[in-house]
Design an enzyme around this catalytic site. Structure first.
Site, PDB file in Angstrom:
ATOM      1  N   ASP A 104       0.839  -1.208   0.000  1.00 13.51           N
ATOM      2  CA  ASP A 104       0.000   0.000   0.000  1.00 13.51           C
ATOM      3  C   ASP A 104       0.873   1.257   0.000  1.00 13.51           C
ATOM      4  O   ASP A 104       0.364   2.371  -0.126  1.00 13.51           O
ATOM      5  CB  ASP A 104      -0.995  -0.001   1.169  1.00 13.51           C
ATOM      6  CG  ASP A 104      -0.316   0.020   2.526  1.00 13.51           C
ATOM      7  OD1 ASP A 104       0.923  -0.107   2.596  1.00 13.51           O
ATOM      8  OD2 ASP A 104      -1.043   0.168   3.541  1.00 13.51           O
ATOM      9  N   ASP A 129      -1.087  -6.254  -0.418  1.00 11.37           N
ATOM     10  CA  ASP A 129      -1.287  -5.554   0.856  1.00 11.37           C
ATOM     11  C   ASP A 129      -2.764  -5.189   0.986  1.00 11.37           C
ATOM     12  O   ASP A 129      -3.334  -4.588   0.076  1.00 11.37           O
ATOM     13  CB  ASP A 129      -0.464  -4.260   0.819  1.00 11.37           C
ATOM     14  CG  ASP A 129       0.286  -4.006   2.104  1.00 11.37           C
ATOM     15  OD1 ASP A 129       0.093  -4.756   3.074  1.00 11.37           O
ATOM     16  OD2 ASP A 129       1.088  -3.052   2.115  1.00 11.37           O
ATOM     17  N   GLU A 159       8.972  -4.225  10.670  1.00 16.28           N
ATOM     18  CA  GLU A 159       9.391  -2.920  10.140  1.00 16.28           C
ATOM     19  C   GLU A 159       9.794  -1.981  11.272  1.00 16.28           C
ATOM     20  O   GLU A 159       9.084  -1.853  12.281  1.00 16.28           O
ATOM     21  CB  GLU A 159       8.248  -2.282   9.327  1.00 16.28           C
ATOM     22  CG  GLU A 159       8.614  -0.894   8.804  1.00 16.28           C
ATOM     23  CD  GLU A 159       7.660  -0.345   7.748  1.00 16.28           C
ATOM     24  OE1 GLU A 159       6.707  -1.065   7.368  1.00 16.28           O
ATOM     25  OE2 GLU A 159       7.873   0.796   7.313  1.00 16.28           O
TER      26      GLU A 159
HETATM   27  O1  KIV Z   1       3.495  -1.186   1.614  1.00 19.90           O
HETATM   28  C1  KIV Z   1       4.677  -1.504   1.731  1.00 19.90           C
HETATM   29  O2  KIV Z   1       5.529  -1.126   0.925  1.00 19.90           O
HETATM   30  C2  KIV Z   1       5.048  -2.308   2.872  1.00 19.90           C
HETATM   31  C3  KIV Z   1       6.503  -2.606   3.043  1.00 19.90           C
HETATM   32  C4  KIV Z   1       7.136  -1.431   3.661  1.00 19.90           C
HETATM   33  C5  KIV Z   1       6.730  -3.841   3.795  1.00 19.90           C
HETATM   34  O3  KIV Z   1       4.235  -2.690   3.636  1.00 19.90           O
END
Ligand code: KIV
Length: 310
Positions: free
Chosen positions: A65, A104, A201
């Site tokens: 996302d 995501d 993260e």
């Molecule tokens: O949305 C994204 O890029 C993420 C990464 C930072 C793991 O969730």
């Protein structure tokens, strides 16, 4: 040129260090952890870049996302919708042959009832071809329900960007004994609920190392140090395409902004100076037609018809 031509037929152009030359699956990632082989992951959001990432041998592609920020220009990840995420996931799915494609779940798509979360996750699998979904936070009930619905789940703990307002910004998490203990407990709970992997993260290296040792499922770190089972970064970060100073944990592998700016400026100058296109870059009428055109002295009509000649 054919966009749908896959010359490498399932084999990546660059040999991945993982030695997996067939399709990467969720069980394959678990096996990599067992064998101590680093898992490579990167975000990607469209056909062309996903195809390049896949051909470079990356094991897992996350349609993150983060596209809300790096592709759509929002200030944070909260605004992106399920429909927008589906649109991008479909493009990635069309490009990828080898890597595991993870979608995501955007903010709001799993924050209501478990049934709503499952229904939205089903859309990513059914309508966009995702092979797993990622959700942020210690949502064990939802992870259990998704796993029971045959949808592999990647958890996401630590700095969870969808919690930006509650956290008060993008800050490193788990810096006290209590929050470290809580994070370790959350990770254990997600794994116990059936999560197939966990993104960690923005947490101290020591914390990520402890969680990685605690769990039998893979941890994928971003700003979590080198001891995780794998690493993920945002595609635009490693190529300097974000228009912002990069975080400490980002390593820039190329300055693609400079390459694009230079190429586009060059193209603009060529057009302005009538240096593009050249005669060699133009289509031509067959000689007989050209002669007829010249004899009739009506250049515009046959020229338009001749545009299809190659
Ligand atoms: O949305 C994204 O890029 C993420 C990464 C930072 C793991 O969730």
């Amino acid at each position: 040129m054919s966009l749908t031509n896959f010359p490498y037929e399932g084999k990546p152009a660059a040999a991945p260090t993982s030695q997996i030359t067939t399709k990467v699956t969720m069980p394959a990632l678990a096996e990599m952890k067992r064998q101590g082989k680093p898992i490579t992951a990167l975000t990607a959001y469209d056909y062309a870049t996903s195809r390049l990432v896949d051909e470079a041998g990356i094991d897992m592609i996350l349609v993150g996302d983060s596209l809300a920020m790096v592709v759509l220009g929002h200030d944070n990840t909260l605004a992106v919708t399920v429909d927008e995420m589906l649109h991008h996931t479909r493009a990635v799915r069309r490009a990828v042959r080898r890597a595991l494609v993870v979608a995501d779940m955007p903010f709001g798509s799993y924050h209501g009832t478990v049934a709503e979360g499952v229904a939205n996750a089903v859309r990513f699998v059914k309508e966009a071809g995702a092979e797993a979904v990622k959700i942020e936070g210690p949502r064990t009930e939802l992870v259990r329900a998704l796993t029971a619905s045959e949808i592999p789940v990647v958890g996401h703990l630590g700095l969870t960007p969808q919690s930006v307002h509650r956290l008060g910004g993008y800050r490193v998490q788990a810096k006290t004994a209590e929050t470290v203990a809580q994070l370790r407990a959350d990770a254990e709970a997600l794994a116990e609920a059936g999560a197939a992997a966990i993104v960690l993260e923005g947490v101290p290296r020591e914390v990520a190392a402890a969680i990685t040792a605690d769990l039998s499922i893979p941890t994928i770190g971003i700003g979590a140090g080198p001891d995780c089972d794998g690493q993920i970064l945002v595609f635009h970060d490693i190529l300097n395409m974000t228009f912002a100073p990069h975080a400490k944990f980002v390593r820039q592998y190329a300055d693609v902004s400079a390459v694009i700016r230079d190429a586009v400026e060059h193209y603009r100058e060529d057009v302005e100076h009538r240096a593009f296109p050249t005669d060699e870059e133009s289509y031509h009428l067959p000689a007989a037609v050209r002669e007829a055109v010249e004899a009739a002295d009506i250049p515009s009509l046959p020229l338009a018809a001749g545009i299809h000649q190659v």
